[in-house]
Write an enzyme that holds these catalytic residues in place. Structure first.
Site, PDB file in Angstrom:
ATOM      1  CB  SER A  64      -0.908   8.172 -59.022  1.00 36.73           C
ATOM      2  OG  SER A  64      -0.895   9.138 -59.825  1.00 36.73           O
TER       3      SER A  64
HETATM    4  N1  SAH Z   1       1.148  12.699 -58.913  1.00 35.72           N
HETATM    5  C1  SAH Z   1      -0.385  13.155 -58.962  1.00 35.72           C
HETATM    6  C2  SAH Z   1      -1.122  12.730 -60.162  1.00 35.72           C
HETATM    7  C3  SAH Z   1      -1.879  13.859 -60.367  1.00 35.72           C
HETATM    8  S1  SAH Z   1      -2.862  13.516 -61.871  1.00 35.72           S
HETATM    9  C4  SAH Z   1      -0.984  12.508 -57.610  1.00 35.72           C
HETATM   10  O1  SAH Z   1      -0.637  11.287 -57.246  1.00 35.72           O
HETATM   11  O2  SAH Z   1      -1.732  13.414 -57.120  1.00 35.72           O
HETATM   12  C5  SAH Z   1      -1.980  14.435 -63.223  1.00 35.72           C
HETATM   13  C6  SAH Z   1      -1.632  15.973 -62.971  1.00 35.72           C
HETATM   14  O3  SAH Z   1      -0.905  16.260 -64.006  1.00 35.72           O
HETATM   15  C7  SAH Z   1      -2.879  16.707 -62.994  1.00 35.72           C
HETATM   16  O4  SAH Z   1      -3.133  17.311 -61.753  1.00 35.72           O
HETATM   17  C8  SAH Z   1      -2.747  17.501 -64.100  1.00 35.72           C
HETATM   18  O5  SAH Z   1      -3.419  19.070 -64.114  1.00 35.72           O
HETATM   19  C9  SAH Z   1      -1.307  17.609 -64.311  1.00 35.72           C
HETATM   20  N2  SAH Z   1      -0.807  17.957 -65.651  1.00 35.72           N
HETATM   21  C10 SAH Z   1      -1.169  17.521 -66.827  1.00 35.72           C
HETATM   22  N3  SAH Z   1      -0.552  18.009 -67.988  1.00 35.72           N
HETATM   23  C11 SAH Z   1       0.478  18.956 -67.241  1.00 35.72           C
HETATM   24  C12 SAH Z   1       1.481  19.791 -67.715  1.00 35.72           C
HETATM   25  N4  SAH Z   1       1.617  19.972 -69.092  1.00 35.72           N
HETATM   26  N5  SAH Z   1       2.340  20.268 -66.926  1.00 35.72           N
HETATM   27  C13 SAH Z   1       1.964  20.409 -65.582  1.00 35.72           C
HETATM   28  N6  SAH Z   1       1.044  19.524 -65.045  1.00 35.72           N
HETATM   29  C14 SAH Z   1       0.112  18.963 -65.977  1.00 35.72           C
END
Ligand code: SAH
Length: 216
Positions: A64
């Protein structure tokens, strides 16, 4: 110190940029200064690690935008003794920021390779107060509930996953999450006080979709 870490000046600049965008939470700004974002992005993206932008991290997912990470973290109003739950570990950058601000972080990711990669970096940084869970984060993690802070870093539907609401502390628990449709969402803060919920919308944002039982 500075000569050992060629990225320290860039991190300071990033903290300044976030401050200029209006964030005045000193503890969060310090966490941004102390967290080496370049370790959380793919090697070919390192030059851009301290730009205030989201970047691809593989598996069709993104790390993000730092100013959004800072804002969402600040909205949780965490105290050093609090326990926080994060849905969507992704790169693990947001997790590392949270780990510097509270006692324990539970971070759930559905893609195992991402979780394992984040885990290795957290270990390298000596962050020992993180529990990594692979699974569907829309179910939360009841074993360590209630949580004073819950952060969802993937775009939820208009309906907040009920298990997360249940696991939020009724003593001023704060949850930050993007609510909306698949393409764009509203950054939303939910505060739970007893049986009452208070909601406030912040700006619009764009996250990858939250999948799972109570997601898309
Ligand atoms: N906070 C992270 C954002 C990653 S993007 C960063 O800054 O790197 C969002 C993430 O949510 C992805 O890796 C995706 O695989 C995960 N995600 C989506 N749905 C999910 C769920 N139901 N449970 C766990 N993770 C999930």
């Amino acid at each position: 110190m500075t000569f050992q870490d060629p990225y320290a000046a860039q991190r300071e600049q990033l903290a300044q940029t976030i401050r200029e965008k209006g964030l005045r939470d000193l503890a969060v700004l310090d966490a941004i200064r102390e967290t080496p974002r370049h370790l959380f992005v793919p090697e070919d993206q390192r030059e851009r690690a301290y730009d205030d932008n989201a970047l691809p991290i593989g598996e069709n997912q993104t790390i993000s935008q730092p100013s959004l990470v800072a804002l969402m973290t600040s909205l949780l109003s965490l105290n050093p003794n609090d326990c926080a739950l994060e849905i969507g570990t992704g790169s693990g950058y947001q997790t590392a920021i949270l780990a510097r601000l509270c006692r324990q972080v539970v971070s759930i990711e559905r893609i195992e390779t991402l979780s394992l990669r984040a885990q290795a970096i957290h270990q390298q940084l000596g962050l020992e107060n993180i529990l990594h869970v692979v699974g569907d984060g829309t179910l939360g993690y009841p074993a360590l509930a209630p949580y004073k802070g819950i952060i969802v870093t993937a775009g939820a539907t208009e309906i907040i996953p009920p298990p997360l609401l249940e696991q939020l502390s009724s003593e001023e628990g704060h949850m930050a999450l993007p609510l909306g449709d698949r393409e764009s969402q509203w950054l939303t803060l939910v505060v739970k006080r007893g049986e009452s919920l208070f909601m406030r919308r912040y700006g619009q944002c764009m996250f990858v979709p939250l999948l799972g039982e109570y997601g898309w």
